[in-house]
Design an enzyme around this catalytic site. Structure first.
Site, PDB file in Angstrom:
ATOM      1  N   HIS A   1       0.844  -1.201   0.000  1.00 43.40           N
ATOM      2  CA  HIS A   1       0.000   0.000   0.000  1.00 43.40           C
ATOM      3  C   HIS A   1       0.875   1.244   0.000  1.00 43.40           C
ATOM      4  O   HIS A   1       1.922   1.308   0.636  1.00 43.40           O
ATOM      5  CB  HIS A   1      -1.017  -0.016   1.148  1.00 43.40           C
ATOM      6  CG  HIS A   1      -0.511   0.336   2.509  1.00 43.40           C
ATOM      7  ND1 HIS A   1      -0.386   1.638   2.939  1.00 43.40           N
ATOM      8  CD2 HIS A   1      -0.148  -0.445   3.547  1.00 43.40           C
ATOM      9  CE1 HIS A   1       0.036   1.650   4.191  1.00 43.40           C
ATOM     10  NE2 HIS A   1       0.198   0.395   4.584  1.00 43.40           N
TER      11      HIS A   1
ATOM     12  N   ASP B   1       5.568   3.211   7.113  1.00 44.76           N
ATOM     13  CA  ASP B   1       4.242   2.631   6.899  1.00 44.76           C
ATOM     14  C   ASP B   1       3.469   3.463   5.880  1.00 44.76           C
ATOM     15  O   ASP B   1       2.746   4.367   6.249  1.00 44.76           O
ATOM     16  CB  ASP B   1       3.492   2.575   8.229  1.00 44.76           C
ATOM     17  CG  ASP B   1       2.142   1.904   8.120  1.00 44.76           C
ATOM     18  OD1 ASP B   1       1.891   1.252   7.092  1.00 44.76           O
ATOM     19  OD2 ASP B   1       1.334   2.032   9.055  1.00 44.76           O
TER      20      ASP B   1
ATOM     21  N   GLU C   1      -5.624   2.103   1.784  1.00 42.92           N
ATOM     22  CA  GLU C   1      -5.507   0.886   2.579  1.00 42.92           C
ATOM     23  C   GLU C   1      -5.559   1.203   4.068  1.00 42.92           C
ATOM     24  O   GLU C   1      -6.072   0.404   4.859  1.00 42.92           O
ATOM     25  CB  GLU C   1      -4.207   0.147   2.246  1.00 42.92           C
ATOM     26  CG  GLU C   1      -4.166  -0.418   0.845  1.00 42.92           C
ATOM     27  CD  GLU C   1      -5.210  -1.493   0.612  1.00 42.92           C
ATOM     28  OE1 GLU C   1      -4.957  -2.669   0.909  1.00 42.92           O
ATOM     29  OE2 GLU C   1      -6.311  -1.141   0.145  1.00 42.92           O
ATOM     30  N   GLU C   2      -5.046   2.350   4.455  1.00 41.86           N
ATOM     31  CA  GLU C   2      -5.064   2.700   5.874  1.00 41.86           C
ATOM     32  C   GLU C   2      -6.486   2.784   6.454  1.00 41.86           C
ATOM     33  O   GLU C   2      -6.700   2.391   7.601  1.00 41.86           O
ATOM     34  CB  GLU C   2      -4.312   4.014   6.110  1.00 41.86           C
ATOM     35  CG  GLU C   2      -2.805   3.923   5.933  1.00 41.86           C
ATOM     36  CD  GLU C   2      -2.117   3.102   7.014  1.00 41.86           C
ATOM     37  OE1 GLU C   2      -2.798   2.543   7.888  1.00 41.86           O
ATOM     38  OE2 GLU C   2      -0.877   3.018   6.991  1.00 41.86           O
TER      39      GLU C   2
ATOM     40  N   ASP D   1       4.858  -4.932   3.740  1.00 38.83           N
ATOM     41  CA  ASP D   1       4.303  -3.836   4.537  1.00 38.83           C
ATOM     42  C   ASP D   1       5.281  -3.492   5.655  1.00 38.83           C
ATOM     43  O   ASP D   1       5.650  -4.355   6.448  1.00 38.83           O
ATOM     44  CB  ASP D   1       2.955  -4.266   5.134  1.00 38.83           C
ATOM     45  CG  ASP D   1       2.162  -3.090   5.675  1.00 38.83           C
ATOM     46  OD1 ASP D   1       2.681  -1.961   5.701  1.00 38.83           O
ATOM     47  OD2 ASP D   1       0.995  -3.306   6.067  1.00 38.83           O
TER      48      ASP D   1
ATOM     49  N   HIS E   1       1.929   5.736  12.285  1.00 41.82           N
ATOM     50  CA  HIS E   1       0.747   6.604  12.200  1.00 41.82           C
ATOM     51  C   HIS E   1       0.955   7.938  12.917  1.00 41.82           C
ATOM     52  O   HIS E   1      -0.005   8.555  13.386  1.00 41.82           O
ATOM     53  CB  HIS E   1      -0.505   5.898  12.744  1.00 41.82           C
ATOM     54  CG  HIS E   1      -0.935   4.747  11.905  1.00 41.82           C
ATOM     55  ND1 HIS E   1      -2.029   3.953  12.223  1.00 41.82           N
ATOM     56  CD2 HIS E   1      -0.441   4.240  10.742  1.00 41.82           C
ATOM     57  CE1 HIS E   1      -2.172   3.009  11.307  1.00 41.82           C
ATOM     58  NE2 HIS E   1      -1.218   3.163  10.397  1.00 41.82           N
TER      59      HIS E   1
END
Length: 302
Positions: free
Chosen positions: A129, A141, A175-176, A204, A270
């Protein structure tokens, strides 16, 4: 890394194959792959250095910096990320297309790239992603997985690889928020085209600092064995995991064999500090070479 998702029962009753293929669906804006080239079964996988991987992460960081600090769904940062990857693939000779979907009232995009040649009845499909969350640039990420995937694709082009199986790559959008882009793509594929995908490989968070073991998905036996063997040969620890928690779930839910790995969460996941400095170049390079090795092994083998 996308959040967990409750898997649906598998629907495919076919036997698993060692290598993979899938024809483009009407949902994908692109032409069919070129005619098959003569397969090569004696090709040694290339090995890349950090100098061939880390510049992609630097580019994604610069995109986030100039576009409000993130690369999330429906932002300019995400659109510019897609444009960066697409330009590199187009230059390298891939057939690229955008798969469009809608999430939260906004159009999203996943980038699909086909390498011409290979048996269209057997597809090795590799993905990651590309989007981040709104709170940060998402360089580990999952810029790290996206960069590893892009470096793999560019090595396919550089080597002039003529695999037995058809090779397809994808960089997923949205995707998140819950694996939206990958699930939209799989959902719109006709059943016959799903069945042509022999294995989906996912990467990932490939560059986590202070990485302990690599988390290797143990679903498709050939993929799991290839990843495990690569890390074991270098005395690197692995932990065997099932399907769940990342983009491969969309394929696994549809009964498609999956494989892949992650290097695990870090303290900046995140958050705004998930910048290029948050990625360990050694871990990122090791992950990239593990991915290259497995793609070569599965796509070239008769």
């Amino acid at each position: 890394m996308a959040g967990p998702r409750t898997p649906r029962p598998r629907t495919s009753s076919r036997l698993r194959r060692a290598t993979a293929v899938l024809g483009l669906s009407a949902a994908v804006v692109a032409g069919a792959p070129a005619a098959m080239a003569e397969p090569r079964t004696d090709v040694t996988p290339p090995v890349v250095t950090a100098d061939q991987v880390m510049p992609h992460l630097g580019a994604l960081q610069r995109i986030a910096d100039r576009d409000g600090g993130n690369r999330a769904h429906a932002t300019q940062g995400y659109r510019d990320s897609v444009a960066y990857v697409k330009a590199a693939l187009d230059k390298a000779g891939f057939r690229t297309s955008l798969h469009r979907f809608t999430h939260n009232g906004a159009t999203g995009y996943s980038l699909i790239a086909d390498w011409p040649g290979g048996d269209p009845e057997h597809i090795v499909f590799a993905g990651a992603h590309l989007d981040s969350v709104e709170t940060g640039p998402g360089i580990n990420d999952n810029g790290s997985g996206s960069a590893a995937l892009l470096a793999t694709a560019l090595e396919v082009s550089k080597s002039g690889l003529k695999p037995n199986s058809h090779l397809r790559f994808a960089w997923w959008g949205a995707e998140e928020p819950g694996m939206v882009g990958s699930s939209a793509y799989v959902r719109e594929l006709p059943a016959a085209e799903r069945d042509r995908i022999d294995v989906y490989l996912n990467v990932d968070m490939a560059g986590t600092k202070n990485n302990r073991p690599w988390l290797v998905v143990q679903d498709d036996p050939a993929a799991a064995e290839a990843f495990n063997a690569y890390f074991a040969a270098r005395n690197l620890r692995t932990v065997k995991i099932g399907i769940g928690g990342s983009d491969h779930v969309s394929f696994g839910d549809a009964g498609i064999p999956v494989g892949g790995f992650a290097t695990g969460l870090d303290d900046c996941t995140h958050q705004a500090c998930d910048r290029v400095e948050n990625v360990d170049p050694v871990t990122e390079t090791t992950s990239t070479n593990a991915f290259i090795s497995t793609v070569w092994r599965l796509a070239v083998r008769p």
